[in-house]
Scaffold this active site. Structure first.
Site, PDB file in Angstrom:
ATOM      1  N   ARG A   1      71.901  50.278  48.199  1.00 20.86           N
ATOM      2  CA  ARG A   1      72.035  51.700  47.840  1.00 20.86           C
ATOM      3  C   ARG A   1      72.822  52.383  48.951  1.00 20.86           C
ATOM      4  NH1 ARG A   1      66.396  50.990  48.041  1.00 20.86           N
ATOM      5  NH2 ARG A   1      65.426  50.600  46.018  1.00 20.86           N
TER       6      ARG A   1
ATOM      7  N   ARG B   1      76.193  49.356  45.445  1.00 24.30           N
ATOM      8  CA  ARG B   1      76.148  50.325  44.348  1.00 24.30           C
ATOM      9  C   ARG B   1      76.781  51.631  44.812  1.00 24.30           C
ATOM     10  NH1 ARG B   1      70.479  52.439  42.178  1.00 24.30           N
ATOM     11  NH2 ARG B   1      70.585  53.594  44.136  1.00 24.30           N
TER      12      ARG B   1
ATOM     13  N   GLU C   1      70.178  51.266  33.150  1.00 28.36           N
ATOM     14  CA  GLU C   1      69.003  52.088  33.462  1.00 28.36           C
ATOM     15  C   GLU C   1      68.852  53.278  32.533  1.00 28.36           C
ATOM     16  OE1 GLU C   1      69.326  53.483  37.505  1.00 28.36           O
ATOM     17  OE2 GLU C   1      71.498  53.624  37.379  1.00 28.36           O
TER      18      GLU C   1
ATOM     19  N   ASN D   1      63.302  51.552  37.434  1.00 29.13           N
ATOM     20  CA  ASN D   1      62.707  52.852  37.786  1.00 29.13           C
ATOM     21  C   ASN D   1      63.208  53.960  36.861  1.00 29.13           C
ATOM     22  OD1 ASN D   1      61.864  51.240  39.823  1.00 29.13           O
ATOM     23  ND2 ASN D   1      62.608  52.507  41.499  1.00 29.13           N
TER      24      ASN D   1
ATOM     25  N   ARG E   1      58.268  60.800  37.083  1.00 28.96           N
ATOM     26  CA  ARG E   1      57.322  60.089  37.952  1.00 28.96           C
ATOM     27  C   ARG E   1      56.683  60.967  39.008  1.00 28.96           C
ATOM     28  NH1 ARG E   1      59.503  54.971  40.843  1.00 28.96           N
ATOM     29  NH2 ARG E   1      61.385  56.222  41.069  1.00 28.96           N
TER      30      ARG E   1
ATOM     31  N   CYS F   1      66.559  45.047  39.477  1.00 22.99           N
ATOM     32  CA  CYS F   1      66.432  45.534  40.842  1.00 22.99           C
ATOM     33  C   CYS F   1      65.478  46.704  40.986  1.00 22.99           C
ATOM     34  CB  CYS F   1      67.796  45.888  41.417  1.00 22.99           C
ATOM     35  SG  CYS F   1      68.602  47.227  40.545  1.00 22.99           S
TER      36      CYS F   1
END
Lengths: 580, 98
Positions: free
Chosen positions: A298, A334, A433, A456, A467, A504
């Site tokens: 990241r 990324r 995602e 996530n 979340r 991931c």
């Protein structure tokens, strides 16, 4: 003893002294002073009170002159509260009798006063607590002088307790001494969570307000597995946690020999276990655990906490460190996955009422090409140094992917024109995602070199759950059949094309799901480096047919709860203890 | 001129309760006079000159307080204190701005 329940975001147990930070990154210091220092300490208090009084009186004059007597009046009240005789004698008593430091005594006594007001809900008088905190802050500032800096200057191990930690605070923290984090706010994706995971120290977030009840130096336990924070633990609790911490250490030592062994199932199928990292130094954690590469690098930290946009050289320096450390093993970089609010010098979007669904990530990159190009140039320049791969985040339409690839092609052309060496065949992939990316996966696989499931966000978007909202966080569940079906679809689309696909998200690092994921067909898992030994140990205990049987059973289930319970039972057959 | 304590009962009618500005005003009035003044709520007694202590009484609108004054000008001081509990500070009738 007081127990607080929060959200567990980074595992492990830490026992130590609290370092309490307030909203302004202000540090509430340690508790005791030496017996023979008491007279000096009282004098220090005296001076601080006098200095604070002068300061308040000055404010009173200025404010009265500018806004009128009525507004200056609040400072008159502060001044008189500060000089309250009983308050003073209470503080002095604590220093004289209990040998508390003036700082600790001041915050202890004033916070007790503040609590009287805080108990009053919704009353106008409840706001008086903020006056008390204001006085406390002022006194502490005078007492501490230059020593008041937050977590940048530490001399002994501490557990950091804060309302929230800003990226710049964590960027400057002294890594050698921070043993754990607790924040009053925040969720699993919060900055604190990411930093704690990177440092491999336990962290609990979202505990709700409690800081006014602790002072620096108090003994604290952070249980990063259960999401518990224990303030001033009793002897029994302390002993129990000391034993637990010791057991964790022993267990970690037992897994150490796995470093040299491959993540291979009993029937000889090789699984790639890669590491997720955020900060360049974490690459060492990957190397130490024998990771097969970096499956997710990241790059947000380059932007967070910076005053200005990072230059190409700053990017390149970070990438070089990681790529070279991994040698001939792959590093998936990324591109930035941030909202405009987190970017230095970028105007905040008006009307951004729902940032998760707003202008962020690849969308932001495509709207701010100079920033995006700078990063892509640096990544391309790192390609000759090792095995670099590029990955675009949050892709939701084919058009976005094509646009991103066009920008990349453009960057390559530019580099070539200037004779800058790079690898033209660098593999380009995307995160899966969003549910949209899953539904269109059969088309996406035609245009990328690899896919990576980011669970996530996928869970959040698929189940429509924030979340960090504690009222709905119980709906956020990787084991939800809806999520599992999306994952299965993506894996099928990739395997039809024989395209590499990895996972991931946090889900891939939990041993609870390892059998299921292998059974569903995944052969690449990118996990937080500290999870590598445990996941590897499980991989080495199972066979693919065993995993397939588990997956088949799970895919027929209707509830997340059933899935989890079943997986727990299955995994228990292979390893004695797992941390969820 | 009696030296015995005089006690008066007041009801807090200021909609903001006994707030910081009231406490400061009470302290000022008491310091100007000679009488020793104590504020009492239930079993809690605090010296009227200590702003922080007065605030910790947490006297909210509608509550009843006792004011005890002892000294040559006790009655005069009490007369001056009474309007403060209604949020009247002489020149302005409005309570302290939020």
């Amino acid at each position: 003893m007081r127990k607080l329940q929060g959200i567990a975001v980074s595992p492990g147990v830490a026992i130590g002294e609290a370092l309490v930070m307030d909203n302004e990154g202000f540090r509430i210091p340690r508790r005791f002073v030496a017996r023979d220092a008491v007279v000096d300490e009282l004098e220090r208090l005296e001076k601080a009170v006098a200095a604070a009084a002068t300061e308040i009186a000055h404010h009173r004059e200025t404010v009265s002159a500018e806004l009128g007597e009525k507004y200056g009046g609040i400072f008159e009240a502060h001044l008189q509260m500060l000089q309250d005789a009983k308050l003073r004698s209470e503080v002095e008593e604590m220093i004289r009798q209990r040998h508390y430091s003036p700082e600790y005594a001041v915050s202890r006594v004033l916070r007790r006063y503040a609590q009287v007001f805080q108990r009053l809900e919704s009353s106008y008088l409840a706001e008086r607590a903020s006056d008390i905190f204001d006085i406390e802050k002022r006194l502490l500032r005078h007492l501490l002088g230059r020593r008041r800096e937050g977590i940048a200057h530490l001399t002994s191990p501490v557990l950091v307790l804060a309302h929230n930690l800003t990226p710049s605070e964590t960027a400057n923290l002294d890594r050698r001494f921070v043993r754990g984090f607790v924040t009053e706010v925040g969720g699993p994706g919060s900055h604190t969570a990411i930093v704690a995971e990177a440092l491999e120290i336990p962290a609990v977030v979202g505990t709700g307000a409690f800081l006014t009840e602790v002072s620096g130096g108090e003994l604290t336990i952070i249980d990063g597995d259960k999401g518990l924070v224990i303030l001033q633990p009793d002897e029994e609790t302390l002993n129990r946690y000391r034993r637990e911490a010791e057991e964790l250490r022993i267990q970690a030592t037992k897994l150490e020999p796995l470093r040299e062994l491959p993540a291979e199932t009993r029937d000889g199928v090789r699984v790639q276990l890669l590491g997720n990292i955020e900060f360049p130094y974490e690459v060492d954690h990957c190397v130490d655990r024998g990771a097969d590469g970096v499956g997710l690098y990241r790059t947000e930290f380059l932007y967070l906490g910076a005053d200005s946009e990072p230059t190409e050289e700053v990017h390149l320096q970070a990438y070089t460190r990681v790529v070279q450390a991994m040698g001939d093993k792959p590093v998936v970089i990324r591109t930035f996955d941030l909202g405009a609010d987190k970017m230095p010098n970028m105007a905040r979007m008006e009307d951004e009422r729902n940032p998760c669904l707003g202008l962020r990530s690849i969308r932001l990159a495509l709207r701010n090409l100079p920033i995006f190009r700078t990063q892509l140039r640096a990544i391309m320049r790192a390609t000759p140094l090792g095995k670099v791969r590029i990955m675009f985040p949050l892709v939701s339409t084919l058009l976005e992917l094509r646009q991103a690839k066009m920008v990349l092609a453009d960057v390559m052309e530019d580099l070539q024109e200037h004779n800058v060496p790079f690898d033209r065949d660098v593999p380009v992939g995307m995160m899966v995602e969003t549910p949209a990316a899953v539904m269109m996966a059969d088309r996406f696989v035609e245009e990328v070199d690899f896919l990576s499931l980011g669970t996530n966000d996928l869970i959040q978007y698929a189940l429509a759950v924030d979340r960090s909202n504690k009222d709905v966080v119980n709906l956020y569940n990787p084991a939800d059949p809806a999520v599992l079906r999306l994952i299965a679809m993506a894996i099928q689309a990739a395997s039809r094309k024989q395209l590499p696909i990895s996972m991931c998200g946090q889900m891939s690092g939990s041993p609870l799901y390892t059998m299921l994921l292998l059974g569903m067909g995944l052969r690449q898992l990118s996990v937080t480096p500290s999870a590598i030994p445990e996941v590897k140990s499980l991989c080495r205990s199972v066979t693919i047919p065993e995993c397939q049987a588990v997956a088949q059973r799970v895919m027929g289930m209707e509830h997340a709860r059933d899935v989890k319970n079943y997986l727990k039972e299955e995994v228990k057959k292979y390893v004695r203890e797992i941390t969820e | 001129m009696s030296e015995t304590a005089i006690t008066r009962t007041v009801v807090v009618t200021d909609p903001a309760g006994v707030h910081a500005r009231t406490a400061v005003a009470i302290a000022e009035v008491v310091r100007r006079g000679q009488a020793t003044v104590t504020l009492i709520k239930d079993y809690q007694r605090v010296p009227a000159t200590e702003v922080l202590q007065v605030l910790t009484l947490v006297a909210e609108p509608g509550e009843t307080l006792q004011i005890e004054a002892q000294g040559p000008d006790a009655n005069a001081v009490l007369d001056q204190l009474e309007p403060l509990f209604a949020g009247q500070f002489g020149e302005e009738a409005q309570p302290f701005a939020k």
